[in-house]
Write a protein that holds these residues in place. Structure first.
Motif, PDB file in Angstrom:
ATOM      1  N   THR A   1      -4.905  35.682  37.252  1.00 34.46           N
ATOM      2  CA  THR A   1      -4.631  34.244  37.381  1.00 34.46           C
ATOM      3  C   THR A   1      -4.986  33.479  36.101  1.00 34.46           C
ATOM      4  OG1 THR A   1      -6.782  33.990  38.467  1.00 34.46           O
ATOM      5  CG2 THR A   1      -4.837  34.162  39.894  1.00 34.46           C
TER       6      THR A   1
ATOM      7  N   LEU B   1      -5.520  34.189  46.308  1.00 31.60           N
ATOM      8  CA  LEU B   1      -5.238  34.778  47.627  1.00 31.60           C
ATOM      9  C   LEU B   1      -3.834  35.379  47.674  1.00 31.60           C
ATOM     10  CD1 LEU B   1      -6.933  32.105  49.941  1.00 31.60           C
ATOM     11  CD2 LEU B   1      -7.819  34.353  49.248  1.00 31.60           C
ATOM     12  N   GLU B   2      -2.927  34.768  46.944  1.00 29.47           N
ATOM     13  CA  GLU B   2      -1.561  35.317  46.848  1.00 29.47           C
ATOM     14  C   GLU B   2      -1.619  36.725  46.243  1.00 29.47           C
ATOM     15  OE1 GLU B   2       0.972  33.494  43.783  1.00 29.47           O
ATOM     16  OE2 GLU B   2       2.464  33.167  45.350  1.00 29.47           O
ATOM     17  N   TRP B   3      -2.436  36.889  45.201  1.00 28.61           N
ATOM     18  CA  TRP B   3      -2.605  38.217  44.597  1.00 28.61           C
ATOM     19  C   TRP B   3      -3.292  39.170  45.564  1.00 28.61           C
ATOM     20  CZ3 TRP B   3       0.000  40.514  41.144  1.00 28.61           C
ATOM     21  CH2 TRP B   3       0.550  39.832  40.067  1.00 28.61           C
ATOM     22  N   GLN B   4      -4.319  38.701  46.255  1.00 27.63           N
ATOM     23  CA  GLN B   4      -5.012  39.573  47.212  1.00 27.63           C
ATOM     24  C   GLN B   4      -4.020  40.125  48.238  1.00 27.63           C
ATOM     25  OE1 GLN B   4      -7.824  40.583  46.076  1.00 27.63           O
ATOM     26  NE2 GLN B   4      -9.355  39.797  47.490  1.00 27.63           N
ATOM     27  N   ASN B   5      -3.139  39.255  48.696  1.00 25.94           N
ATOM     28  CA  ASN B   5      -2.162  39.686  49.692  1.00 25.94           C
ATOM     29  C   ASN B   5      -1.156  40.665  49.101  1.00 25.94           C
ATOM     30  OD1 ASN B   5      -1.616  38.931  52.563  1.00 25.94           O
ATOM     31  ND2 ASN B   5       0.451  38.828  51.724  1.00 25.94           N
ATOM     32  N   TYR B   6      -0.734  40.388  47.884  1.00 23.16           N
ATOM     33  CA  TYR B   6       0.217  41.286  47.225  1.00 23.16           C
ATOM     34  C   TYR B   6      -0.410  42.663  46.993  1.00 23.16           C
ATOM     35  CZ  TYR B   6       3.755  43.077  44.072  1.00 23.16           C
ATOM     36  OH  TYR B   6       4.732  43.860  43.512  1.00 23.16           O
TER      37      TYR B   6
ATOM     38  N   TYR C   1      -5.275  29.524  46.020  1.00 25.18           N
ATOM     39  CA  TYR C   1      -4.118  30.110  46.698  1.00 25.18           C
ATOM     40  C   TYR C   1      -3.431  31.138  45.804  1.00 25.18           C
ATOM     41  CZ  TYR C   1      -5.475  26.550  49.846  1.00 25.18           C
ATOM     42  OH  TYR C   1      -6.250  25.797  50.683  1.00 25.18           O
ATOM     43  N   LYS C   2      -3.536  30.939  44.496  1.00 25.67           N
ATOM     44  CA  LYS C   2      -2.967  31.937  43.582  1.00 25.67           C
ATOM     45  C   LYS C   2      -3.794  33.230  43.662  1.00 25.67           C
ATOM     46  CE  LYS C   2       0.283  31.122  41.804  1.00 25.67           C
ATOM     47  NZ  LYS C   2       1.641  31.113  42.459  1.00 25.67           N
TER      48      LYS C   2
ATOM     49  N   ARG D   1       3.338  39.776  34.686  1.00 26.90           N
ATOM     50  CA  ARG D   1       2.439  38.664  35.051  1.00 26.90           C
ATOM     51  C   ARG D   1       1.197  38.631  34.168  1.00 26.90           C
ATOM     52  NH1 ARG D   1       4.787  35.003  36.373  1.00 26.90           N
ATOM     53  NH2 ARG D   1       6.303  36.215  35.215  1.00 26.90           N
TER      54      ARG D   1
END
Ligand SMILES: N[C@@H](CCC(=O)N[C@@H](CS)C(=O)NCC(=O)O)C(=O)O
Length: 204
Positions: free
Chosen positions: A147, A95-100, A92-93, A139
């Motif tokens: 990540t 995918l969170e980056w992919q979305n960002y 999910y981390k 980050r």
């Protein structure tokens, strides 16, 4: 499989992943100005969105949307290092980056390539992007990739879009972690091969 791409475009992210996974594929260069394939075919007939990347599977199915193509490539190859398995939190981390990257970075660059936007509007977009990259830089502090220490699909995507910065006047020189990230990713065999295949000078 066939990857429809344009040199240096966001299609570079799935291109890198195809090489990371050792997949058998051919590249088809799309003229995005004319929306034509090298054979002169109307690209809108292949992808009505008119955009790259497009992945054409051997059974004729086509997949669009870069982050989804990335997911397909990683999972088809069983590469849980590139995209961790369902149920793991680190997935999910990633995918969170992919979305960002797709919604906050990639699409913030788009107006900067559009001649219909005036210089003042573009300067505002560059300023906003600079703030987002300052956050990305924070980050990356103390870690090689987004990540952690593992290169993932999100790193391929960040690499592809961040390389647009010099073309749009986005100054990243104060963002040491981002610059180190770009240099690190550029050394990967998959990335060197992808840049060479796209005919980009950096690949030499
Ligand atoms: N939502 C799409 C966006 C793809 C996209 O913006 N592609 C750009 C190149 S980076 C493009 O093909 N532009 C040409 C056009 O829109 O006509 C994705 O994530 O794959």
């Amino acid at each position: 499989m066939k990857l429809f791409y344009s040199p240096g475009a966001c299609s570079q992210a799935p291109h890198i992943l195809l090489r990371e996974t050792g997949a058998a594929f051919t590249l088809v260069k799309v003229d995005l100005g004319q929306h034509r394939t090298p054979e002169g075919d109307n690209y809108y007939e292949l992808n009505p969105k008119g955009q790259v990347p497009l992945l054409a599977l051997d059974d004729g199915t086509t997949l669009s949307e870069g982050p989804v193509i990335a997911q397909y490539i990683a999972e088809r190859a069983g590469r849980q290092d590139l995209l961790p398995p369902v149920g793991s939190l680190v997935r999910y981390k990633v995918l969170e980056w992919q979305n960002y990257i797709t919604s906050e970075l990639h699409k913030s660059f788009s107006p900067l390539f559009d001649p219909r936007f005036d210089a003042a509007t573009k300067a505002l977009h560059v300023q906003q992007l600079g703030k987002k990259y300052a956050w990305v830089n924070s980050r990356l502090e103390g870690q090689a990739y987004l990540t952690g220490e593992q290169f993932t699909v999100a790193d391929a995507y960040l690499f592809a879009v961040t390389n647009w910065a010099p073309n749009v006047g986005l100054d990243l020189s104060a963002l040491a972690n981002v610059l180190a990230f770009l240099a690190r990713v550029a050394q990967r065999d998959s990335v060197r091969a992808a840049l060479a295949a796209e005919g980009l000078a950096k690949a030499a």
